[in-house]
Design an enzyme around this catalytic site. Structure first.
Site, PDB file in Angstrom:
ATOM      1  N   LYS A  89     -18.670 -13.638 -72.188  1.00 34.61           N
ATOM      2  CA  LYS A  89     -20.037 -13.744 -71.638  1.00 34.61           C
ATOM      3  C   LYS A  89     -20.352 -12.658 -70.614  1.00 34.61           C
ATOM      4  O   LYS A  89     -21.489 -12.222 -70.492  1.00 34.61           O
ATOM      5  CB  LYS A  89     -20.239 -15.118 -71.007  1.00 34.61           C
ATOM      6  CG  LYS A  89     -20.163 -16.257 -72.025  1.00 34.61           C
ATOM      7  CD  LYS A  89     -21.490 -16.930 -72.189  1.00 34.61           C
ATOM      8  CE  LYS A  89     -21.555 -17.807 -73.420  1.00 34.61           C
ATOM      9  NZ  LYS A  89     -20.453 -18.761 -73.580  1.00 34.61           N
ATOM     10  N   GLU A 111     -29.440 -20.083 -67.448  1.00 35.96           N
ATOM     11  CA  GLU A 111     -29.198 -21.450 -67.886  1.00 35.96           C
ATOM     12  C   GLU A 111     -27.729 -21.550 -68.250  1.00 35.96           C
ATOM     13  O   GLU A 111     -27.093 -20.545 -68.559  1.00 35.96           O
ATOM     14  CB  GLU A 111     -30.038 -21.767 -69.126  1.00 35.96           C
ATOM     15  CG  GLU A 111     -29.424 -21.314 -70.452  1.00 35.96           C
ATOM     16  CD  GLU A 111     -29.318 -19.796 -70.608  1.00 35.96           C
ATOM     17  OE1 GLU A 111     -30.088 -19.081 -69.944  1.00 35.96           O
ATOM     18  OE2 GLU A 111     -28.453 -19.338 -71.387  1.00 35.96           O
ATOM     19  N   SER A 378     -12.686 -15.516 -78.212  1.00 34.97           N
ATOM     20  CA  SER A 378     -13.831 -15.312 -77.306  1.00 34.97           C
ATOM     21  C   SER A 378     -13.553 -15.716 -75.866  1.00 34.97           C
ATOM     22  O   SER A 378     -14.206 -15.224 -74.948  1.00 34.97           O
ATOM     23  CB  SER A 378     -15.046 -16.085 -77.843  1.00 34.97           C
ATOM     24  OG  SER A 378     -14.727 -17.445 -78.060  1.00 34.97           O
TER      25      SER A 378
HETATM   26  C1  LIG Z   1     -20.295 -19.628 -74.728  1.00 32.44           C
HETATM   27  C2  LIG Z   1     -19.067 -19.432 -75.508  1.00 32.44           C
HETATM   28  C3  LIG Z   1     -19.086 -19.352 -76.919  1.00 32.44           C
HETATM   29  C4  LIG Z   1     -20.319 -19.577 -77.738  1.00 32.44           C
HETATM   30  O1  LIG Z   1     -21.330 -18.651 -77.532  1.00 32.44           O
HETATM   31  P1  LIG Z   1     -21.628 -17.480 -78.573  1.00 32.44           P
HETATM   32  O2  LIG Z   1     -22.920 -16.925 -78.075  1.00 32.44           O
HETATM   33  O3  LIG Z   1     -21.743 -18.082 -79.922  1.00 32.44           O
HETATM   34  O4  LIG Z   1     -20.517 -16.519 -78.491  1.00 32.44           O
HETATM   35  C5  LIG Z   1     -17.914 -19.090 -77.594  1.00 32.44           C
HETATM   36  N1  LIG Z   1     -16.745 -18.937 -76.928  1.00 32.44           N
HETATM   37  C6  LIG Z   1     -16.679 -19.017 -75.577  1.00 32.44           C
HETATM   38  C7  LIG Z   1     -15.361 -18.845 -74.921  1.00 32.44           C
HETATM   39  C8  LIG Z   1     -17.831 -19.265 -74.823  1.00 32.44           C
HETATM   40  O5  LIG Z   1     -17.747 -19.347 -73.491  1.00 32.44           O
END
Ligand SMILES: *Cc1c(COP(=O)(O)O)cnc(C)c1O
Length: 398
Positions: A89, A111, A378
């Site tokens: 993020k 948000e 992610s």
């Molecule tokens: C917020 C989040 C997501 C989902 O958001 P995307 O916009 O689909 O990437 C996925 N993995 C993590 C670790 C997150 O914090």
């Protein structure tokens, strides 16, 4: 194919479905973003902060034990969990705060659902000495008290939202209301590839550093492109971030994994492509989970970051063209993948990322030994230990 038109349409998806009062700030933002994108000084500044503060480039890790266990493709993990604050993020937040600074804004609003985007926003606001207000559903604040503590410790004000279900959707509506009122001083950092134009395009661009690095790294390590990319899809920003640099490499499969929750029944999941249809939600036209009267359905997932009723419009467009495919993974499979990756690689993935890992475990037979698969990790899983513990305790009782 992957640049939207001037109103942000990806084919029939995307656009600017907002009240008149929001059109001015959105057009202003689009103009400034287009200028910044072409300004070498802006790009240089962003590169500096991504390298020195966020910790980029992140590693592309060859998961040797996981590869042996599955016995098919060679598995690589793109380590976005190593970014400062523990997820991808912040790539987007860093881009947007530099844009806000350039536009002379002094106040940041955001948000947040699970709190990860709120933490990343509060972090960059602190770094640049800006005021930060984060809107968060009251129910989410109770579920994610650790992240509320983190945001407040970073100097942000966290405002509980008590309308409706008191979760992410209501928090976004509150942030939009604030923005309309305070647009002269305030920039709204939206956290994923959703909302009205230019957000889906801009957030994708800021996240596309993930795929640019991964492409370079795999070419260096293997001398060829991967067979497939696999990423979880909440709004879809980490997935678009990985996919974007590969869109024109037609032989590279792109696979997005949504939250199958407890099964594809209304209210039990967040797999928009499995249970949704065309609709408009919070500024954009895309696949939305809704009932026959167009009422937004409740969603469920063990992972808060995948738990939203709409999906980024560019994903819908890539899917229509057969360029990307989408699947879903249930709560139980995701929790099993969380444990598996911990045991195999010494890595605890975020529950969101565990959905992508689970997909590759479940469908390993799709690939052969000569194939290469890159999974986007992610985020890291520390934030989820409480929720997984509770989930396992409930499971035992059943
Ligand atoms: C917020 C989040 C997501 C989902 O958001 P995307 O916009 O689909 O990437 C996925 N993995 C993590 C670790 C997150 O914090």
């Amino acid at each position: 194919m992957n640049t939207p038109d001037h109103l942000g349409h990806f084919g029939p998806y995307g656009g600017m479905y907002v009240p008149e009062t929001l059109m001015y700030p959105l057009h202003e933002l689009t103009r400034e973003y287009e200028r910044a994108k072409r300004d070498p000084a802006f790009r240089k500044e962003l590169d500096y902060y991504l390298r020195e503060y966020v910790g980029r480039p992140t590693q592309l890790w060859f998961a040797e034990r996981m590869t042996k266990e599955l016995g098919t493709a060679k598995i690589y993990l793109k380590r976005e969990d190593l970014c400062h604050t523990g997820a991808h993020k912040i790539n987007n937040c860093m881009g947007q705060i530099l844009l806000a600074k350039r536009m002379g804004k002094k106040r940041i609003i955001a948000e947040t659902g699970a709190g990860q985007h709120g933490v990343a926003s509060a972090t960059v606001a602190a770094l640049f000495g800006m005021e930060c207000v984060v809107y968060m559903g009251k129910v989410d604040m109770e579920r994610q008290s650790l992240n509320v503590f983190r945001m407040r410790s970073l100097g942000a004000e966290v405002v509980p939202v008590t309308a409706g279900q008191q979760t992410l959707k209501e928090a976004i509506s509150e942030a939009m209301r604030d923005w309309v009122t305070n647009v002269r001083t305030t920039h709204y950092i939206l956290g994923t590839v959703l909302g009205a134009h230019p957000y889906p395009m801009m957030v994708r661009d800021f996240q596309s550093v993930i795929g640019r690095e991964a492409r370079r790294q795999i070419l260096k390590k293997e001398g060829r492109l991967p067979s497939a990319l696999v990423a979880c899809v909440g709004g879809g920003s980490n997935a678009m971030g990985l996919f974007h640099a590969f869109v024109n490499d037609k032989k590279v499969q792109m696979i997005g994994v949504e939250a199958g929750g407890l099964g594809i029944k209304p209210g039990k999941h967040a797999a928009r492509f499995a249970g949704g249809r065309l609709g408009v939600l919070q500024g954009t036209q895309t696949f939305v989970l809704q009932d026959k009267d167009g009422q937004i359905e409740l969603t469920h997932s063990v992972s808060a970051g995948l738990d939203y009723a709409a999906v980024g419009p560019e994903h819908a467009w890539l899917r229509d063209q057969g360029r990307a495919e989408y699947s879903h993974i249930g709560d139980q499979e995701a929790v099993a993948a969380f444990d598996a990756l911990g045991h195999w690689e010494g890595l605890l993935p975020a529950m969101e990322s565990a959905h992508a890992v689970a997909y590759v475990i479940k469908h390993a037979d799709r690939w052969k030994k000569k194939d290469i698969v890159i999974i986007n990790l992610s985020g890291r899983g520390d934030k989820d230990v409480q929720q997984i513990t509770e989930w396992k305790a409930r499971k035992k009782e059943e």
